[in-house]
Structure formats: structure tokens, C-alpha cells
Design a protein around this motif. Structure first.
Motif, PDB file in Angstrom:
ATOM      1  N   HIS A   1      13.218 -12.279  23.589  1.00 26.04           N
ATOM      2  CA  HIS A   1      12.882 -12.375  25.009  1.00 26.04           C
ATOM      3  C   HIS A   1      12.170 -13.696  25.336  1.00 26.04           C
ATOM      4  CE1 HIS A   1       9.311 -10.763  23.042  1.00 26.04           C
ATOM      5  NE2 HIS A   1       8.609 -11.233  24.050  1.00 26.04           N
ATOM      6  N   ILE A   2      11.736 -14.424  24.315  1.00 25.68           N
ATOM      7  CA  ILE A   2      11.106 -15.730  24.528  1.00 25.68           C
ATOM      8  C   ILE A   2      12.171 -16.807  24.296  1.00 25.68           C
ATOM      9  CG2 ILE A   2       9.285 -17.310  23.792  1.00 25.68           C
ATOM     10  CD1 ILE A   2       7.791 -14.850  22.720  1.00 25.68           C
ATOM     11  N   PRO A   3      12.418 -17.662  25.283  1.00 26.83           N
ATOM     12  CA  PRO A   3      13.426 -18.717  25.091  1.00 26.83           C
ATOM     13  C   PRO A   3      13.043 -19.658  23.956  1.00 26.83           C
ATOM     14  CG  PRO A   3      12.783 -18.543  27.402  1.00 26.83           C
ATOM     15  CD  PRO A   3      11.840 -17.688  26.619  1.00 26.83           C
ATOM     16  N   TYR A   4      14.043 -20.203  23.279  1.00 27.65           N
ATOM     17  CA  TYR A   4      13.788 -21.108  22.160  1.00 27.65           C
ATOM     18  C   TYR A   4      13.051 -22.367  22.608  1.00 27.65           C
ATOM     19  CZ  TYR A   4      16.929 -18.172  19.485  1.00 27.65           C
ATOM     20  OH  TYR A   4      17.496 -17.108  18.853  1.00 27.65           O
ATOM     21  N   GLN A   5      13.316 -22.806  23.836  1.00 22.76           N
ATOM     22  CA  GLN A   5      12.638 -23.996  24.340  1.00 22.76           C
ATOM     23  C   GLN A   5      11.130 -23.788  24.379  1.00 22.76           C
ATOM     24  OE1 GLN A   5      15.108 -22.400  25.867  1.00 22.76           O
ATOM     25  NE2 GLN A   5      16.757 -23.835  26.327  1.00 22.76           N
ATOM     26  N   TRP A   6      10.697 -22.593  24.742  1.00 27.91           N
ATOM     27  CA  TRP A   6       9.270 -22.287  24.796  1.00 27.91           C
ATOM     28  C   TRP A   6       8.683 -22.269  23.396  1.00 27.91           C
ATOM     29  CZ3 TRP A   6       6.386 -19.662  29.014  1.00 27.91           C
ATOM     30  CH2 TRP A   6       6.992 -19.875  30.252  1.00 27.91           C
ATOM     31  N   LYS A   7       9.448 -21.759  22.428  1.00 26.28           N
ATOM     32  CA  LYS A   7       8.974 -21.722  21.046  1.00 26.28           C
ATOM     33  C   LYS A   7       8.826 -23.137  20.492  1.00 26.28           C
ATOM     34  CE  LYS A   7      11.117 -17.252  20.184  1.00 26.28           C
ATOM     35  NZ  LYS A   7      12.126 -16.512  19.443  1.00 26.28           N
ATOM     36  N   PHE A   8       9.810 -23.995  20.792  1.00 27.83           N
ATOM     37  CA  PHE A   8       9.697 -25.391  20.363  1.00 27.83           C
ATOM     38  C   PHE A   8       8.537 -26.090  21.066  1.00 27.83           C
ATOM     39  CE2 PHE A   8      14.241 -25.033  19.024  1.00 27.83           C
ATOM     40  CZ  PHE A   8      14.060 -25.433  17.705  1.00 27.83           C
ATOM     41  N   LEU A   9       8.345 -25.798  22.353  1.00 25.77           N
ATOM     42  CA  LEU A   9       7.221 -26.381  23.097  1.00 25.77           C
ATOM     43  C   LEU A   9       5.895 -25.966  22.479  1.00 25.77           C
ATOM     44  CD1 LEU A   9       6.085 -27.913  25.585  1.00 25.77           C
ATOM     45  CD2 LEU A   9       6.152 -25.705  26.787  1.00 25.77           C
ATOM     46  N   HIS A  10       5.757 -24.693  22.153  1.00 23.57           N
ATOM     47  CA  HIS A  10       4.525 -24.204  21.537  1.00 23.57           C
ATOM     48  C   HIS A  10       4.236 -24.929  20.227  1.00 23.57           C
ATOM     49  CE1 HIS A  10       2.268 -21.094  19.081  1.00 23.57           C
ATOM     50  NE2 HIS A  10       1.412 -21.500  19.987  1.00 23.57           N
ATOM     51  N   ASN A  11       5.258 -25.110  19.409  1.00 27.17           N
ATOM     52  CA  ASN A  11       5.052 -25.790  18.133  1.00 27.17           C
ATOM     53  C   ASN A  11       4.800 -27.280  18.313  1.00 27.17           C
ATOM     54  OD1 ASN A  11       5.349 -23.853  15.811  1.00 27.17           O
ATOM     55  ND2 ASN A  11       7.071 -23.279  17.098  1.00 27.17           N
ATOM     56  N   ALA A  12       5.390 -27.899  19.322  1.00 27.44           N
ATOM     57  CA  ALA A  12       5.122 -29.315  19.590  1.00 27.44           C
ATOM     58  C   ALA A  12       3.676 -29.514  20.042  1.00 27.44           C
ATOM     59  CB  ALA A  12       6.088 -29.842  20.646  1.00 27.44           C
ATOM     60  N   ILE A  13       3.210 -28.646  20.926  1.00 24.11           N
ATOM     61  CA  ILE A  13       1.820 -28.743  21.399  1.00 24.11           C
ATOM     62  C   ILE A  13       0.857 -28.431  20.254  1.00 24.11           C
ATOM     63  CG2 ILE A  13       0.132 -27.764  22.997  1.00 24.11           C
ATOM     64  CD1 ILE A  13       2.219 -29.540  24.335  1.00 24.11           C
ATOM     65  N   MET A  14       1.208 -27.456  19.403  1.00 25.80           N
ATOM     66  CA  MET A  14       0.374 -27.154  18.253  1.00 25.80           C
ATOM     67  C   MET A  14       0.331 -28.348  17.300  1.00 25.80           C
ATOM     68  SD  MET A  14       0.530 -24.030  15.467  1.00 25.80           S
ATOM     69  CE  MET A  14       0.911 -22.820  16.686  1.00 25.80           C
ATOM     70  N   SER A  15       1.431 -29.094  17.209  1.00 24.35           N
ATOM     71  CA  SER A  15       1.452 -30.298  16.384  1.00 24.35           C
ATOM     72  C   SER A  15       0.479 -31.345  16.913  1.00 24.35           C
ATOM     73  CB  SER A  15       2.861 -30.894  16.335  1.00 24.35           C
ATOM     74  OG  SER A  15       3.748 -29.997  15.731  1.00 24.35           O
ATOM     75  N   LEU A  16       0.381 -31.466  18.220  1.00 19.87           N
ATOM     76  CA  LEU A  16      -0.595 -32.401  18.805  1.00 19.87           C
ATOM     77  C   LEU A  16      -2.026 -31.983  18.450  1.00 19.87           C
ATOM     78  CD1 LEU A  16       0.881 -33.056  22.355  1.00 19.87           C
ATOM     79  CD2 LEU A  16       0.744 -34.663  20.462  1.00 19.87           C
ATOM     80  N   SER A  17      -2.309 -30.707  18.568  1.00 20.52           N
ATOM     81  CA  SER A  17      -3.637 -30.213  18.188  1.00 20.52           C
ATOM     82  C   SER A  17      -3.902 -30.463  16.714  1.00 20.52           C
ATOM     83  CB  SER A  17      -3.755 -28.713  18.476  1.00 20.52           C
ATOM     84  OG  SER A  17      -3.686 -28.445  19.843  1.00 20.52           O
ATOM     85  N   THR A  18      -2.887 -30.240  15.887  1.00 20.90           N
ATOM     86  CA  THR A  18      -3.022 -30.460  14.448  1.00 20.90           C
ATOM     87  C   THR A  18      -3.305 -31.930  14.148  1.00 20.90           C
ATOM     88  OG1 THR A  18      -1.539 -28.622  14.009  1.00 20.90           O
ATOM     89  CG2 THR A  18      -1.845 -30.199  12.228  1.00 20.90           C
ATOM     90  N   TYR A  19      -2.622 -32.826  14.848  1.00 19.00           N
ATOM     91  CA  TYR A  19      -2.855 -34.256  14.642  1.00 19.00           C
ATOM     92  C   TYR A  19      -4.292 -34.636  15.006  1.00 19.00           C
ATOM     93  CZ  TYR A  19      -2.844 -39.240  15.215  1.00 19.00           C
ATOM     94  OH  TYR A  19      -3.181 -40.567  15.134  1.00 19.00           O
ATOM     95  N   ILE A  20      -4.785 -34.100  16.107  1.00 19.70           N
ATOM     96  CA  ILE A  20      -6.163 -34.398  16.509  1.00 19.70           C
ATOM     97  C   ILE A  20      -7.142 -33.878  15.462  1.00 19.70           C
ATOM     98  CG2 ILE A  20      -7.964 -33.848  18.195  1.00 19.70           C
ATOM     99  CD1 ILE A  20      -5.769 -33.975  20.352  1.00 19.70           C
ATOM    100  N   LEU A  21      -6.926 -32.656  14.993  1.00 16.15           N
ATOM    101  CA  LEU A  21      -7.813 -32.100  13.974  1.00 16.15           C
ATOM    102  C   LEU A  21      -7.747 -32.908  12.677  1.00 16.15           C
ATOM    103  CD1 LEU A  21      -7.174 -28.330  14.667  1.00 16.15           C
ATOM    104  CD2 LEU A  21      -9.306 -29.567  15.061  1.00 16.15           C
ATOM    105  N   TRP A  22      -6.562 -33.372  12.303  1.00 23.47           N
ATOM    106  CA  TRP A  22      -6.416 -34.206  11.117  1.00 23.47           C
ATOM    107  C   TRP A  22      -7.140 -35.534  11.300  1.00 23.47           C
ATOM    108  CZ3 TRP A  22      -3.643 -38.875  10.705  1.00 23.47           C
ATOM    109  CH2 TRP A  22      -3.571 -39.396   9.400  1.00 23.47           C
ATOM    110  N   SER A  23      -6.979 -36.156  12.457  1.00 21.36           N
ATOM    111  CA  SER A  23      -7.617 -37.455  12.683  1.00 21.36           C
ATOM    112  C   SER A  23      -9.137 -37.349  12.771  1.00 21.36           C
ATOM    113  CB  SER A  23      -7.057 -38.114  13.952  1.00 21.36           C
ATOM    114  OG  SER A  23      -7.423 -37.381  15.095  1.00 21.36           O
ATOM    115  N   GLU A  24      -9.648 -36.157  13.047  1.00 19.32           N
ATOM    116  CA  GLU A  24     -11.094 -35.949  13.109  1.00 19.32           C
ATOM    117  C   GLU A  24     -11.686 -35.492  11.775  1.00 19.32           C
ATOM    118  OE1 GLU A  24     -13.329 -36.573  15.670  1.00 19.32           O
ATOM    119  OE2 GLU A  24     -11.575 -37.685  16.401  1.00 19.32           O
ATOM    120  N   GLY A  25     -10.845 -35.446  10.731  1.00 20.06           N
ATOM    121  CA  GLY A  25     -11.373 -35.161   9.406  1.00 20.06           C
ATOM    122  C   GLY A  25     -11.162 -33.752   8.891  1.00 20.06           C
TER     123      GLY A  25
END
Length: 118
Positions: A62-86
Motif C-alpha cells: 500500500h506504500i508506493p515504491y517512490q515513497w520508500k526510496f524517498l524515505h531511504n534517501a532522506i535517511m541517507s542524508l541524516s546518516t551522512y550528517i551523523l557520520w560527519s559529526e563523528g
């Protein structure tokens, strides 16, 4: 579908707060959302790999694949910030989760036969 939107908005709000103030505490809601996602992933993996459970997985169609990819892309941004902060270990665990989920999504969207049988 509602929860996916909530998770995306949590990540975006955290990223926005961090970018505006450079205060890592704004990334706590994003980190909590990531921890919840990883917990759900580990729970499903445990059930699938356990011989004592007969689990049939649904893929939340019931969740479109585009939304799932969007969620993982945004989570990747959060992950990058957390990585860059140590927070490298946490970012590494999250990256492994993202890799597994996005690989699964790509295989599902492209309808690839990964069984090796002809």
C-alpha cells in the motif's frame, strides 16, 4: 503510508534544524527514527532466520515504491550528517541497513529473478 510521511518529515525537520543551528541535538529525533527502523529490520530478520517461526512476509504494497526510496534517501542524508559529526559506528550500521533495504527495493521494482533457476 502515513508513517512513511511522518518518518520523512522527522528526518527533514532534524536536518533542517541541524543545518540552521549546527547543533547536533537536532539530530536526536532523526537518530531515534533510524533506531526504530533498524529495530524493525532486526526483528523481521530474526523471525525469517529462526526455524521455529513460519513467517510469510508482506511488503507493504500500500506504500508506493517512490515513497520508500524517498524515505531511504532522506535517511541517507541524516546518516551522512551523523557520520560527519563523528558518529561513524552508528552511521555504518545505518548504511548497512539502507544498503539492504534499497537493494531489496531495486530487486522488487525491477522484478528480477534472483533464485538462479531457469
Amino acid at each position: 503510508m502515513r508513517y512513511t510521511l511522518i518518518f520523512v518529515l522527522i528526518h527533514l525537520a532534524s536536518i533542517g534544524g541541524f543545518q540552521y543551528t549546527s547543533d547536533i541535538t537536532y539530530m536526536i529525533p532523526s537518530a531515534l527514527a533510524i533506531i526504530y527502523s533498524i529495530f524493525q529490520f532486526v526483528k523481521v530478520c530474526t523471525l525469517v532466520f529462526s526455524p521455529n517461526w513460519d513467517v510469510e512476509l508482506g511488503y507493504a504494497d500500500h506504500i508506493p515504491y517512490q515513497w520508500k526510496f524517498l524515505h531511504n534517501a532522506i535517511m541517507s542524508l541524516s546518516t551522512y550528517i551523523l557520520w560527519s559529526e563523528g558518529y561513524g559506528f552508528f552511521a555504518g550500521m545505518t548504511s548497512l541497513y539502507i544498503l539492504a533495504v534499497v537493494s531489496s527495493l531495486i530487486i522488487t521494482v525491477l522484478d528480477l529473478n534472483m533464485s538462479g533457476e531457469d
